[in-house]
Design a protein around this motif. Structure first.
Motif, short mmCIF file in Angstrom:
data_model
loop_
_atom_site.label_atom_id
_atom_site.label_comp_id
_atom_site.label_asym_id
_atom_site.label_seq_id
_atom_site.Cartn_x
_atom_site.Cartn_y
_atom_site.Cartn_z
N GLU A 1 1.00 -1.71 -0.22
CA GLU A 1 -0.08 0.09 0.29
C GLU A 1 1.03 1.27 -0.34
N VAL A 2 0.74 2.16 -0.91
CA VAL A 2 1.31 4.00 -1.08
C VAL A 2 0.01 4.52 -0.33
N PRO A 3 1.05 5.74 -0.64
CA PRO A 3 -0.26 6.67 -0.11
C PRO A 3 -0.61 7.69 -1.01
N HIS A 4 -1.80 7.53 -1.18
CA HIS A 4 -1.93 8.59 -2.55
C HIS A 4 -3.70 9.41 -2.12
N THR A 5 -4.70 9.49 -2.84
CA THR A 5 -5.82 9.66 -2.80
C THR A 5 -6.14 9.15 -1.89
N TRP A 6 -6.51 8.02 -2.63
CA TRP A 6 -7.11 6.41 -2.92
C TRP A 6 -6.58 5.37 -2.44
N ASP A 7 -7.09 4.17 -2.49
CA ASP A 7 -6.32 2.67 -2.34
C ASP A 7 -5.72 3.17 -3.58
N ASP B 1 2.06 7.53 -9.70
CA ASP B 1 3.15 8.87 -8.69
C ASP B 1 2.37 8.88 -7.94
N THR B 2 2.58 8.82 -6.86
CA THR B 2 2.24 8.62 -5.33
C THR B 2 2.78 9.99 -4.38
N LEU B 3 2.35 9.42 -3.54
CA LEU B 3 3.74 10.37 -2.31
C LEU B 3 5.00 9.40 -1.89
N ALA C 1 0.88 18.26 -1.93
CA ALA C 1 -1.23 18.76 -1.86
C ALA C 1 -1.72 17.91 -2.62
N LYS C 2 -1.18 17.62 -3.91
CA LYS C 2 -1.84 16.52 -4.18
C LYS C 2 -2.00 15.34 -4.34
N GLY C 3 -0.76 14.57 -3.33
CA GLY C 3 -0.85 13.58 -3.26
C GLY C 3 0.48 12.83 -4.52
N HIS C 4 1.47 13.43 -4.67
CA HIS C 4 2.53 12.99 -6.14
C HIS C 4 3.26 12.60 -5.16
N CYS C 5 4.64 13.22 -6.28
CA CYS C 5 6.00 13.04 -5.95
C CYS C 5 6.34 13.30 -7.16
N THR C 6 7.82 14.31 -6.11
CA THR C 6 8.51 15.17 -7.06
C THR C 6 9.85 14.54 -8.52
N THR C 7 10.50 14.72 -8.84
CA THR C 7 11.07 13.77 -9.58
C THR C 7 12.38 13.41 -8.92
#
Length: 99
Positions: free
Chosen positions: A24-30, A51-53, A84-90
């Protein structure tokens, strides 16, 4: 197109000599990262994350990967927007690969 062929995916995977696991990885939903391990003379490991945190658990479980595929939409200087968007930078995706 030719005749549709159905396969038993479990039997197919067993024949490939791989195991597939999910983290499981952190994002806006499962959301889940995937780890594919090949056992045999030419052992390898592929780790995939959308593209998750950044995920410490994915970094731990995927340690020693032969190949990491980690999507990253945001440029490295957009850390706050990415979070803020639940994403990751390069850069964050690269940091996961270094672990």
């Amino acid at each position: 197109m030719g005749k549709e062929t159905k396969i038993d995916i479990g039997r197919f995977i067993k024949g490939l000599n791989v195991t597939i696991s999910a983290v499981e990885v952190p994002h806006t939903w499962d959301s889940y990262g995937v780890i594919v391990d090949h056992k045999g003379d030419d052992q390898w490991r592929i780790v995939y994350s959308g593209d998750t945190l950044p995920s410490d658990e994915l970094a731990q479980e995927g340690h020693g990967a032969t190949l990491l595929i980690h999507e990253a939409t945001m440029e490295s200087n957009l850390v706050h927007e990415a979070h803020a968007k639940g994403h990751c930078t390069t850069q964050q995706a690269l940091d996961i690969g270094k672990r």
